[in-house]
Scaffold this motif. Structure first.
Motif, PDB file in Angstrom:
ATOM      1  N   ASN A 137       3.372   2.783  13.699  1.00  0.00           N
ATOM      2  CA  ASN A 137       4.074   3.814  12.880  1.00  0.00           C
ATOM      3  C   ASN A 137       4.203   3.507  11.634  1.00  0.00           C
ATOM      4  O   ASN A 137       4.857   2.438  11.197  1.00  0.00           O
ATOM      5  N   ASP A 138       4.257   4.372  10.415  1.00  0.00           N
ATOM      6  CA  ASP A 138       4.806   4.337   9.163  1.00  0.00           C
ATOM      7  C   ASP A 138       6.193   4.107   9.023  1.00  0.00           C
ATOM      8  O   ASP A 138       6.926   4.949   9.747  1.00  0.00           O
ATOM      9  N   CYS A 139       6.792   3.179   8.492  1.00  0.00           N
ATOM     10  CA  CYS A 139       8.277   3.040   8.508  1.00  0.00           C
ATOM     11  C   CYS A 139       8.727   3.156   6.835  1.00  0.00           C
ATOM     12  O   CYS A 139       9.865   2.815   6.497  1.00  0.00           O
ATOM     13  N   GLY A 140       7.714   3.837   5.973  1.00  0.00           N
ATOM     14  CA  GLY A 140       8.135   4.004   4.591  1.00  0.00           C
ATOM     15  C   GLY A 140       7.754   2.693   3.724  1.00  0.00           C
ATOM     16  O   GLY A 140       7.151   1.783   4.005  1.00  0.00           O
ATOM     17  N   ARG A 141       8.128   3.012   2.468  1.00  0.00           N
ATOM     18  CA  ARG A 141       7.794   2.147   1.488  1.00  0.00           C
ATOM     19  C   ARG A 141       8.605   0.603   1.877  1.00  0.00           C
ATOM     20  O   ARG A 141       9.553   0.831   2.239  1.00  0.00           O
TER      21      ARG A 141
ATOM     22  N   VAL B  75       0.767   9.114   1.250  1.00  0.00           N
ATOM     23  CA  VAL B  75       1.562   9.150   2.238  1.00  0.00           C
ATOM     24  C   VAL B  75       3.140   9.147   1.999  1.00  0.00           C
ATOM     25  O   VAL B  75       3.773   9.884   2.853  1.00  0.00           O
ATOM     26  N   CYS B  76       3.545   8.709   0.782  1.00  0.00           N
ATOM     27  CA  CYS B  76       5.054   9.137   0.529  1.00  0.00           C
ATOM     28  C   CYS B  76       5.240  10.787   0.340  1.00  0.00           C
ATOM     29  O   CYS B  76       6.221  11.127   0.622  1.00  0.00           O
TER      30      CYS B  76
ATOM     31  N   VAL C  89      -0.287   7.307   7.723  1.00  0.00           N
ATOM     32  CA  VAL C  89      -0.793   5.837   7.788  1.00  0.00           C
ATOM     33  C   VAL C  89      -1.820   5.743   9.001  1.00  0.00           C
ATOM     34  O   VAL C  89      -1.026   5.880  10.078  1.00  0.00           O
ATOM     35  N   GLU C  90      -2.756   5.184   9.081  1.00  0.00           N
ATOM     36  CA  GLU C  90      -3.701   5.033  10.250  1.00  0.00           C
ATOM     37  C   GLU C  90      -4.190   3.660  10.506  1.00  0.00           C
ATOM     38  O   GLU C  90      -5.087   3.375   9.797  1.00  0.00           O
TER      39      GLU C  90
ATOM     40  N   THR D  86       5.402  -6.012  12.994  1.00  0.00           N
ATOM     41  CA  THR D  86       5.182  -5.169  11.647  1.00  0.00           C
ATOM     42  C   THR D  86       4.089  -6.083  10.669  1.00  0.00           C
ATOM     43  O   THR D  86       3.755  -7.020  10.592  1.00  0.00           O
ATOM     44  N   ILE D  87       3.512  -5.205   9.778  1.00  0.00           N
ATOM     45  CA  ILE D  87       2.716  -5.603   8.848  1.00  0.00           C
ATOM     46  C   ILE D  87       3.082  -4.706   7.489  1.00  0.00           C
ATOM     47  O   ILE D  87       3.630  -3.805   7.520  1.00  0.00           O
TER      48      ILE D  87
END
Length: 79
Positions: A24-28, A5-6, A12-13, A69-70
């Protein structure tokens, strides 16, 4: 090992457990708490181990609908 992903190979699904919308992926996750250092290499401390011992990269996911968020553990790939 590296995070797909990075590195833009995989997305990210994951669905929100509150409203079932795609998140939505917000990063590490570490990028939200560590000091900002854009020219520093990503440290191995960004990896975590899941319950079966596989290395993973912890990402934060945000629901655009309800703002829930998770944290999502992304399985790292072998080089």
């Amino acid at each position: 090992m590296f995070c797909p992903v990075c590195n833009g190979i995989k997305r990210v699904e994951v669905s929100c457990d509150k409203c079932n919308e795609a998140m939505n992926d917000c990063g590490r996750t570490l990028e939200w708490s560590d000091p900002y250092a854009p020219y520093e290499p990503v440290s191995i401390s960004g990896s975590t181990r899941n319950q079966i011992g596989d290395a993973g990269c912890l990402h934060t996911a945000l629901c655009p609908s309800c703002a829930h968020t998770i944290e999502v553990c992304i399985r790292e790939w072998q080089e």
